[in-house]
Design a protein around this motif. Structure first.
Motif, PDB file in Angstrom:
ATOM      1  N   ALA A  98      74.869   9.707  62.596  1.00 53.75           N
ATOM      2  CA  ALA A  98      74.731  11.275  62.180  1.00 53.75           C
ATOM      3  C   ALA A  98      73.224  11.627  62.759  1.00 53.75           C
ATOM      4  CB  ALA A  98      74.891  11.571  60.854  1.00 53.75           C
ATOM      5  N   ALA A  99      72.275  10.939  62.606  1.00 57.05           N
ATOM      6  CA  ALA A  99      70.941  11.069  63.111  1.00 57.05           C
ATOM      7  C   ALA A  99      70.932  11.435  64.630  1.00 57.05           C
ATOM      8  CB  ALA A  99      69.727  10.170  62.661  1.00 57.05           C
ATOM      9  N   VAL A 100      71.881  10.421  65.368  1.00 60.13           N
ATOM     10  CA  VAL A 100      71.735  10.381  66.901  1.00 60.13           C
ATOM     11  C   VAL A 100      72.723  11.712  67.101  1.00 60.13           C
ATOM     12  CG1 VAL A 100      72.799   9.306  68.936  1.00 60.13           C
ATOM     13  CG2 VAL A 100      71.678   7.920  67.043  1.00 60.13           C
ATOM     14  N   TRP A 101      73.697  12.065  66.390  1.00 64.31           N
ATOM     15  CA  TRP A 101      74.197  13.303  66.746  1.00 64.31           C
ATOM     16  C   TRP A 101      73.478  14.591  66.569  1.00 64.31           C
ATOM     17  CZ3 TRP A 101      79.247  13.979  68.436  1.00 64.31           C
ATOM     18  CH2 TRP A 101      79.958  15.343  68.784  1.00 64.31           C
ATOM     19  N   HIS A 102      72.953  14.523  65.724  1.00 59.30           N
ATOM     20  CA  HIS A 102      71.766  15.758  65.364  1.00 59.30           C
ATOM     21  C   HIS A 102      70.772  15.817  66.316  1.00 59.30           C
ATOM     22  CE1 HIS A 102      73.328  17.639  61.463  1.00 59.30           C
ATOM     23  NE2 HIS A 102      73.969  16.508  61.396  1.00 59.30           N
ATOM     24  N   GLY A 103      70.274  14.713  66.864  1.00 59.23           N
ATOM     25  CA  GLY A 103      69.424  14.612  67.988  1.00 59.23           C
ATOM     26  C   GLY A 103      69.840  15.102  69.216  1.00 59.23           C
ATOM     27  N   MET A 104      71.089  14.654  69.314  1.00 55.10           N
ATOM     28  CA  MET A 104      71.769  15.238  70.712  1.00 55.10           C
ATOM     29  C   MET A 104      71.937  16.628  70.574  1.00 55.10           C
ATOM     30  SD  MET A 104      74.820  12.267  71.349  1.00 55.10           S
ATOM     31  CE  MET A 104      75.491  13.096  72.806  1.00 55.10           C
ATOM     32  N   ASP A 105      72.484  17.119  69.424  1.00 56.74           N
ATOM     33  CA  ASP A 105      72.569  18.622  69.324  1.00 56.74           C
ATOM     34  C   ASP A 105      71.018  19.473  69.800  1.00 56.74           C
ATOM     35  OD1 ASP A 105      73.656  20.977  68.843  1.00 56.74           O
ATOM     36  OD2 ASP A 105      73.452  20.883  66.722  1.00 56.74           O
ATOM     37  N   ILE A 106      69.879  18.736  69.016  1.00 59.48           N
ATOM     38  CA  ILE A 106      68.589  19.384  69.358  1.00 59.48           C
ATOM     39  C   ILE A 106      68.437  19.483  70.905  1.00 59.48           C
ATOM     40  CG2 ILE A 106      66.332  19.513  68.705  1.00 59.48           C
ATOM     41  CD1 ILE A 106      67.026  18.521  65.906  1.00 59.48           C
ATOM     42  N   PHE A 107      68.724  18.321  71.280  1.00 54.63           N
ATOM     43  CA  PHE A 107      68.184  18.174  72.870  1.00 54.63           C
ATOM     44  C   PHE A 107      69.238  19.056  73.608  1.00 54.63           C
ATOM     45  CE2 PHE A 107      69.519  15.933  76.988  1.00 54.63           C
ATOM     46  CZ  PHE A 107      68.147  16.092  77.370  1.00 54.63           C
ATOM     47  N   PHE A 108      70.452  19.196  73.420  1.00 54.63           N
ATOM     48  CA  PHE A 108      71.202  20.217  74.290  1.00 54.63           C
ATOM     49  C   PHE A 108      70.845  21.565  74.093  1.00 54.63           C
ATOM     50  CE2 PHE A 108      74.847  17.004  74.262  1.00 54.63           C
ATOM     51  CZ  PHE A 108      74.337  16.397  75.685  1.00 54.63           C
ATOM     52  N   ILE A 109      70.389  22.039  72.786  1.00 58.45           N
ATOM     53  CA  ILE A 109      69.775  23.346  72.372  1.00 58.45           C
ATOM     54  C   ILE A 109      68.858  23.516  73.281  1.00 58.45           C
ATOM     55  CG2 ILE A 109      68.782  24.604  70.771  1.00 58.45           C
ATOM     56  CD1 ILE A 109      70.604  23.268  68.766  1.00 58.45           C
ATOM     57  N   CYS A 110      67.864  22.769  73.343  1.00 59.26           N
ATOM     58  CA  CYS A 110      66.485  22.864  74.170  1.00 59.26           C
ATOM     59  C   CYS A 110      67.008  22.996  75.798  1.00 59.26           C
ATOM     60  CB  CYS A 110      65.737  21.517  74.025  1.00 59.26           C
ATOM     61  SG  CYS A 110      64.580  21.398  72.532  1.00 59.26           S
ATOM     62  N   ILE A 111      67.875  22.244  76.204  1.00 63.39           N
ATOM     63  CA  ILE A 111      68.242  22.240  77.452  1.00 63.39           C
ATOM     64  C   ILE A 111      69.181  23.565  77.847  1.00 63.39           C
ATOM     65  CG2 ILE A 111      69.589  21.366  79.375  1.00 63.39           C
ATOM     66  CD1 ILE A 111      67.214  19.664  78.792  1.00 63.39           C
ATOM     67  N   SER A 112      69.731  24.136  76.911  1.00 67.81           N
ATOM     68  CA  SER A 112      70.504  25.240  76.878  1.00 67.81           C
ATOM     69  C   SER A 112      69.710  26.624  77.137  1.00 67.81           C
ATOM     70  CB  SER A 112      71.506  25.464  75.919  1.00 67.81           C
ATOM     71  OG  SER A 112      71.841  26.761  75.968  1.00 67.81           O
TER      72      SER A 112
END
Length: 335
Positions: A98-112
């Protein structure tokens, strides 16, 4: 206890006092009153779990309390799976994945967000909009991966949310669909990739409106920050004071804008309407002072000084109330 020969006995109150965690108790009391759980946003899950155990909320009930009565006929195993997936998406501390999933979400938000900002630069604009550009295919592929992740996250949240009506009442879920929608609208309007959103925006007015909603992606950060959620809750609790501030500002601006219009009318061409005078009042009392317009007559300058001085005091009075209320709520929620 005696006072001058008179016996004073402390009054016995017919009440119980629980020296427990207050934010957790509010949520537990809400559960016993309504049958629905509303976990506090800023409390550690372990602390909340201990409080639930103290007040006798059974573990079997905890596995089902997120679901409505309409779902009571479902298989208990499915309920448990939905509950685990829902907690997985809502709480990054529920598991390492879950921590990895939320980390990916934050990363993709930054890229977007970086794509959104870079796309507005004239020298990089063609790379995002012209399919013959050098990096168009790579940038478009990355954007598709990001949107696919957001779509999967949104779809799973929708399917595992306890109530469909409550799902759409959550402002973050609405922001999610608004941030995803422009991408798919652009694909459909441009033949699934020909020109993407920018090429279609010159032909379809609806795309110009949809592209604005891409800005809301930045608000997805709030979902991952407990402090930002606390601030939003504190602002929500101070909404009455904020409404008071807006009402006072409206009265002040209309009143003094009208007076300034009649003082400067016929003397200063900048103050040729009450709307422009109101704009000058707003800029003045907020101490911004663009300098795009200013009074020229002696009466206008004198009245402008009065407006500036009184405006600072006028805004300071409700602001002290708002700051005090905000500080109280913020500190209480951080306990």
């Amino acid at each position: 206890m005696r006072n001058g020969g008179t016996s004073i006995t402390p009054k016995k109150l017919d009440a119980y006092y629980f020296n427990r965690h207050r934010p957790c108790f509010d949520s537990i009391l809400h559960f016993y009153q309504t049958g629905k759980e509303a976990p506090p946003l800023n409390v550690d899950p372990d602390v909340y779990a201990k409080e639930k155990e103290f007040f006798g909320i059974k573990k079997e009930r905890e596995a089902l309390m997120h679901f409505t009565d309409d779902e009571a006929g479902e298989v208990p195993c499915m309920q448990t799976v939905r509950s685990k997936i829902h907690n997985f998406l809502q709480d990054p501390r529920s598991s390492r994945f879950a921590a990895v999933w939320h980390g990916m979400d934050i990363f993709f938000i930054c890229i977007s967000i970086c794509f959104l900002i870079t796309e507005s630069e004239p020298r990089f604009k063609d790379q995002f909009t012209d399919k013959n550009a050098t990096y168009f295919v790579y940038l478009f592929s990355v954007n598709c991966v990001i949107m696919a992740f957001f779509t999967i996250d949104f779809t799973v949240r929708l399917l595992t949310w306890p109530s469909l009506l409550d799902f759409w009442k959550n402002v973050f879920n609405v922001l999610d669909i608004l941030s995803i929608m422009p991408f798919y609208v652009g694909l459909m309007a441009n033949g699934y990739g020909n020109g993407v959103e920018e090429g279609a925006s010159s032909h379809y007015v609806v795309l110009r409106v949809c592209r604005i909603f891409r800005i809301v992606r930045i608000f997805k950060f709030v979902r991952h920050s407990r402090d930002l959620l606390i601030i939003m809750k504190a602002v929500s609790n101070a909404k009455r004071e904020l409404v008071l501030l807006v009402c006072l500002l409206f009265i002040f601006v209309i009143t003094f804008g009208s007076i300034m219009y009649y003082i400067e009318s016929g003397v200063n061409e900048d103050f040729n309407s009450i709307m422009k005078s109101c704009w000058w009042v707003i800029v003045t009392i907020t101490t911004v002072g663009y300098g795009d317009m200013c009074p020229t007559s002696a009466g206008g300058k004198l009245f402008g000084t009065f407006v500036l001085t009184l405006g600072i005091v006028f805004l300071a009075l409700p602001m002290t109330i708002i700051v005090s209320k905000f500080s109280f709520v913020y500190e209480r929620e951080k306990m």
